[in-house]
Design a protein around this motif. Structure first.
Motif, short mmCIF file in Angstrom:
data_model
loop_
_atom_site.label_atom_id
_atom_site.label_comp_id
_atom_site.label_asym_id
_atom_site.label_seq_id
_atom_site.Cartn_x
_atom_site.Cartn_y
_atom_site.Cartn_z
N LYS A 37 7.40 58.62 33.52
CA LYS A 37 7.04 60.03 33.78
C LYS A 37 8.24 60.86 34.24
O LYS A 37 8.10 61.84 34.95
N VAL A 38 9.42 60.43 33.82
CA VAL A 38 10.67 61.11 34.14
C VAL A 38 11.53 61.10 32.87
O VAL A 38 11.62 60.07 32.20
N PRO A 39 12.15 62.21 32.53
CA PRO A 39 13.01 62.21 31.33
C PRO A 39 14.14 61.19 31.44
O PRO A 39 14.70 60.97 32.52
N ALA A 40 14.45 60.55 30.33
CA ALA A 40 15.61 59.66 30.26
C ALA A 40 16.87 60.51 30.31
O ALA A 40 16.82 61.73 30.12
N ARG A 41 18.00 59.88 30.55
CA ARG A 41 19.25 60.62 30.66
C ARG A 41 20.25 60.14 29.62
O ARG A 41 20.44 58.94 29.46
N VAL A 42 20.86 61.10 28.97
CA VAL A 42 21.94 60.82 28.02
C VAL A 42 23.14 61.61 28.51
O VAL A 42 23.08 62.84 28.61
N ILE A 43 24.22 60.90 28.80
CA ILE A 43 25.43 61.56 29.29
C ILE A 43 26.55 61.28 28.29
O ILE A 43 26.92 60.14 28.07
N ASN A 44 27.04 62.34 27.67
CA ASN A 44 28.13 62.23 26.72
C ASN A 44 29.44 62.58 27.41
O ASN A 44 29.49 63.47 28.26
N THR A 45 30.49 61.89 27.03
CA THR A 45 31.80 62.13 27.61
C THR A 45 32.54 63.18 26.80
O THR A 45 32.81 62.99 25.62
N SER A 46 32.85 64.28 27.44
CA SER A 46 33.62 65.33 26.79
C SER A 46 34.98 65.40 27.46
O SER A 46 35.47 64.40 27.98
N SER A 47 35.58 66.55 27.47
CA SER A 47 36.91 66.72 28.04
C SER A 47 37.18 68.21 28.20
O SER A 47 36.62 69.03 27.48
N ARG A 48 38.05 68.52 29.13
CA ARG A 48 38.43 69.93 29.25
C ARG A 48 39.27 70.37 28.06
O ARG A 48 39.52 71.54 27.85
N MET A 49 39.70 69.41 27.25
CA MET A 49 40.49 69.73 26.06
C MET A 49 39.70 70.55 25.05
O MET A 49 40.29 71.12 24.14
N HIS A 50 38.39 70.62 25.21
CA HIS A 50 37.62 71.46 24.28
C HIS A 50 38.02 72.92 24.41
O HIS A 50 37.80 73.70 23.50
N THR A 51 38.64 73.27 25.53
CA THR A 51 39.08 74.66 25.73
C THR A 51 40.44 74.93 25.10
O THR A 51 40.88 76.06 25.09
N SER A 52 41.08 73.89 24.58
CA SER A 52 42.44 74.05 24.05
C SER A 52 42.46 74.57 22.61
O SER A 52 43.50 74.65 22.00
N LEU A 53 41.31 74.90 22.09
CA LEU A 53 41.27 75.43 20.73
C LEU A 53 40.42 76.67 20.69
O LEU A 53 39.78 77.03 21.68
N SER A 54 40.37 77.29 19.57
CA SER A 54 39.62 78.54 19.45
C SER A 54 38.18 78.31 18.99
O SER A 54 37.50 79.26 18.67
N ALA A 55 37.72 77.05 18.95
CA ALA A 55 36.38 76.75 18.43
C ALA A 55 35.27 77.59 19.09
O ALA A 55 34.41 78.09 18.39
#
Length: 146
Positions: A37-55
């Protein structure tokens, strides 16, 4: 570098790997969520490097995802430093989007988020020259062992 299927290696590892693994676990995560009765958790590993582009402003450049002449031209234009950083940052931007997708698609089943673990020493620069490896690892923390 490309995967055996001809896709960008960082896209294959950082995006498709997370996406397919979550997809395979979805029945078990749904069952767990219903049972507890509690949502499962999915944690993906990202990075601050996502800010290094214009995406975030211009979107993901899909030419970079699949190997071929257009991608080769993009890599050449981006340069030896810009191409790997851009491809890495782009893959981390996409995994944030995938994580948000899971959260919106299954709000009662999953809590899905992407996190930046901070500067962790890893083998991410193993294919780079030694001097680049030293720069990458200069201010990093040892990767925790669990």
């Amino acid at each position: 570098m490309l995967t055996a299927q001809g896709l960008d290696l960082q896209f294959g590892t950082n995006v498709l790997g997370h996406l397919f693994f979550t997809e395979l676990l979805l029945p078990a995560l749904t069952k767990s969520s219903e049972h507890n009765k509690v949502p499962a958790r999915v944690i993906n590993t990202s990075s601050r490097m996502h800010t290094s582009l214009s995406a975030p402003l211009s979107g993901v450049d899909l030419v970079t995802v699949k190997g071929g002449p257009e991608r080769d031209l993009w890599v050449k234009k981006a340069g030896k430093l810009g191409a790997p950083l851009g491809l890495y940052g782009q893959s981390k931007f996409i995994i944030i989007s995938v994580s948000n997708y899971w959260a919106k698609r299954y709000p009662d089943v999953l809590v899905s988020c992407a996190v930046n673990p901070g500067g962790s020493k890893s083998d991410i620069a193993r294919h780079q020259p030694r001097w680049k490896q030293r720069i990458v690892n200069f201010n990093q923390y040892p990767t925790p062992c669990i």
